[in-house]
Design a protein around this motif. Structure first.
Motif, PDB file in Angstrom:
ATOM      1  N   ASN A  15       0.840  -1.192   0.000  1.00  0.00           N
ATOM      2  CA  ASN A  15       0.000   0.000   0.000  1.00  0.00           C
ATOM      3  C   ASN A  15       0.879   1.247   0.000  1.00  0.00           C
ATOM      4  OD1 ASN A  15      -2.304  -1.536   0.079  1.00  0.00           O
ATOM      5  ND2 ASN A  15      -2.400  -1.514   2.322  1.00  0.00           N
ATOM      6  N   GLU A  16       0.458   2.239  -0.753  1.00  0.00           N
ATOM      7  CA  GLU A  16       1.158   3.519  -0.803  1.00  0.00           C
ATOM      8  C   GLU A  16       0.938   4.258   0.518  1.00  0.00           C
ATOM      9  OE1 GLU A  16       3.335   6.505  -1.479  1.00  0.00           O
ATOM     10  OE2 GLU A  16       3.159   5.193  -3.216  1.00  0.00           O
ATOM     11  N   PRO A  17       2.009   4.680   1.193  1.00  0.00           N
ATOM     12  CA  PRO A  17       1.820   5.329   2.490  1.00  0.00           C
ATOM     13  C   PRO A  17       1.230   6.741   2.395  1.00  0.00           C
ATOM     14  CG  PRO A  17       4.145   5.221   1.949  1.00  0.00           C
ATOM     15  CD  PRO A  17       3.412   4.463   0.882  1.00  0.00           C
ATOM     16  N   LEU A  18       1.341   7.403   1.261  1.00  0.00           N
ATOM     17  CA  LEU A  18       0.821   8.766   1.138  1.00  0.00           C
ATOM     18  C   LEU A  18      -0.627   8.836   0.694  1.00  0.00           C
ATOM     19  CD1 LEU A  18       3.817  10.691  -0.448  1.00  0.00           C
ATOM     20  CD2 LEU A  18       3.019  10.750   1.905  1.00  0.00           C
ATOM     21  N   PHE A  19      -1.045   7.908  -0.144  1.00  0.00           N
ATOM     22  CA  PHE A  19      -2.391   7.949  -0.702  1.00  0.00           C
ATOM     23  C   PHE A  19      -3.144   6.688  -0.279  1.00  0.00           C
ATOM     24  CE2 PHE A  19       0.432  10.146  -3.709  1.00  0.00           C
ATOM     25  CZ  PHE A  19      -0.083  11.434  -3.561  1.00  0.00           C
ATOM     26  N   TYR A  20      -4.071   6.849   0.643  1.00  0.00           N
ATOM     27  CA  TYR A  20      -4.795   5.728   1.199  1.00  0.00           C
ATOM     28  C   TYR A  20      -5.555   4.977   0.099  1.00  0.00           C
ATOM     29  CZ  TYR A  20      -7.871   2.998   4.122  1.00  0.00           C
ATOM     30  OH  TYR A  20      -8.537   1.960   4.712  1.00  0.00           O
ATOM     31  N   GLY A  21      -5.402   3.668   0.092  1.00  0.00           N
ATOM     32  CA  GLY A  21      -6.097   2.819  -0.865  1.00  0.00           C
ATOM     33  C   GLY A  21      -5.338   2.585  -2.161  1.00  0.00           C
ATOM     34  N   GLU A  22      -4.243   3.284  -2.384  1.00  0.00           N
ATOM     35  CA  GLU A  22      -3.440   3.114  -3.598  1.00  0.00           C
ATOM     36  C   GLU A  22      -2.324   2.103  -3.343  1.00  0.00           C
ATOM     37  OE1 GLU A  22      -3.489   4.522  -6.788  1.00  0.00           O
ATOM     38  OE2 GLU A  22      -5.506   5.096  -6.180  1.00  0.00           O
ATOM     39  N   LYS A  23      -1.932   1.412  -4.388  1.00  0.00           N
ATOM     40  CA  LYS A  23      -0.789   0.500  -4.317  1.00  0.00           C
ATOM     41  C   LYS A  23       0.472   1.259  -4.739  1.00  0.00           C
ATOM     42  CE  LYS A  23      -3.049  -3.208  -3.205  1.00  0.00           C
ATOM     43  NZ  LYS A  23      -2.974  -3.670  -1.855  1.00  0.00           N
ATOM     44  N   LEU A  24       1.618   0.743  -4.341  1.00  0.00           N
ATOM     45  CA  LEU A  24       2.890   1.359  -4.746  1.00  0.00           C
ATOM     46  C   LEU A  24       3.047   1.270  -6.261  1.00  0.00           C
ATOM     47  CD1 LEU A  24       5.356   0.014  -2.048  1.00  0.00           C
ATOM     48  CD2 LEU A  24       4.551   2.344  -2.309  1.00  0.00           C
ATOM     49  N   HIS A  25       3.375   2.370  -6.880  1.00  0.00           N
ATOM     50  CA  HIS A  25       3.620   2.398  -8.321  1.00  0.00           C
ATOM     51  C   HIS A  25       5.092   2.676  -8.618  1.00  0.00           C
ATOM     52  CE1 HIS A  25      -0.614   2.172  -9.227  1.00  0.00           C
ATOM     53  NE2 HIS A  25      -0.837   3.148  -8.365  1.00  0.00           N
ATOM     54  N   TYR A  26       5.782   3.291  -7.712  1.00  0.00           N
ATOM     55  CA  TYR A  26       7.180   3.653  -7.880  1.00  0.00           C
ATOM     56  C   TYR A  26       8.047   2.449  -7.534  1.00  0.00           C
ATOM     57  CZ  TYR A  26      11.431   6.414  -7.291  1.00  0.00           C
ATOM     58  OH  TYR A  26      12.693   6.918  -7.404  1.00  0.00           O
TER      59      TYR A  26
END
Length: 183
Positions: A15-26
């Motif tokens: 999970n992306e720590p900055l945007f809740y509900g998003e997966k890591l893309h970087y």
């Protein structure tokens, strides 16, 4: 944020720590390594810079080794190494720490030097790319299958390390395989 997520989170998730509900893309492997170092050492500066320094030193050694293999001369390999890194803009002035609002993100220094601070995934990607190139060259010279594994294994991890390095490595491997078929 990714480094602290990997260091202090009790469960591993993407999970992306900055945007809740998003997966890591970087590509996150360099941040995962720094997070694991931070978890065990509790030293922020060391944890952020150690993977980059190791990959930088490894890249320098591999670039010199490749130039020495191709040029068959240590002096020319050293000169080529200098041209490779100095031509990329590696300078001694990496960034200024006295920046204030509104120009706090303005940095002065060479683009290759700035990646040590801002583009950490590039340095690890360069190191893995050079491992792939060195392995292909060694496989071509020795015809030992373990070197074929050595350039395919890191290639599989490259999308998580550095996307552009992955594309460049895929092109290099594809050209190498095509070359082997027509040899």
């Amino acid at each position: 944020t990714q480094v602290s997520k990997f260091a202090f989170s009790h469960s591993f998730n993407l999970n992306e720590p900055l945007f809740y509900g998003e997966k890591l893309h970087y590509p996150f492997i360099i941040n995962l390594l720094s997070g694991l170092l931070l978890r065990f050492t509790h030293a922020w500066t060391f944890s952020i810079l150690a993977p980059v320094y190791v990959a930088s030193i490894g890249s320098i050694i591999l670039v010199f080794t490749l130039y020495k293999k191709y040029l068959k001369n240590s002096f020319f390999a050293f000169c080529s190494l200098l041209i490779f890194f100095l031509g990329g803009g590696l300078s001694l002035t990496i960034t200024r720490f006295d920046q204030v609002y509104p120009i706090q993100n303005v940095s002065y220094g060479g683009p290759l030097g700035l990646v040590l601070l801002h583009q950490r995934s590039f340095i690890l990607g360069l190191f893995i790319f050079l491992i792939v190139i060195w392995s292909m060259h060694t496989f071509y010279e020795t015809h030992k299958k373990r070197y074929a594994f050595l350039f395919m294994f890191p290639l599989g991890f490259m999308p998580l390390i550095h996307t552009h390095g992955f594309v460049a490595a895929c092109v290099a491997v594809a050209c190498f395989i095509i070359y082997l078929f027509f040899l």
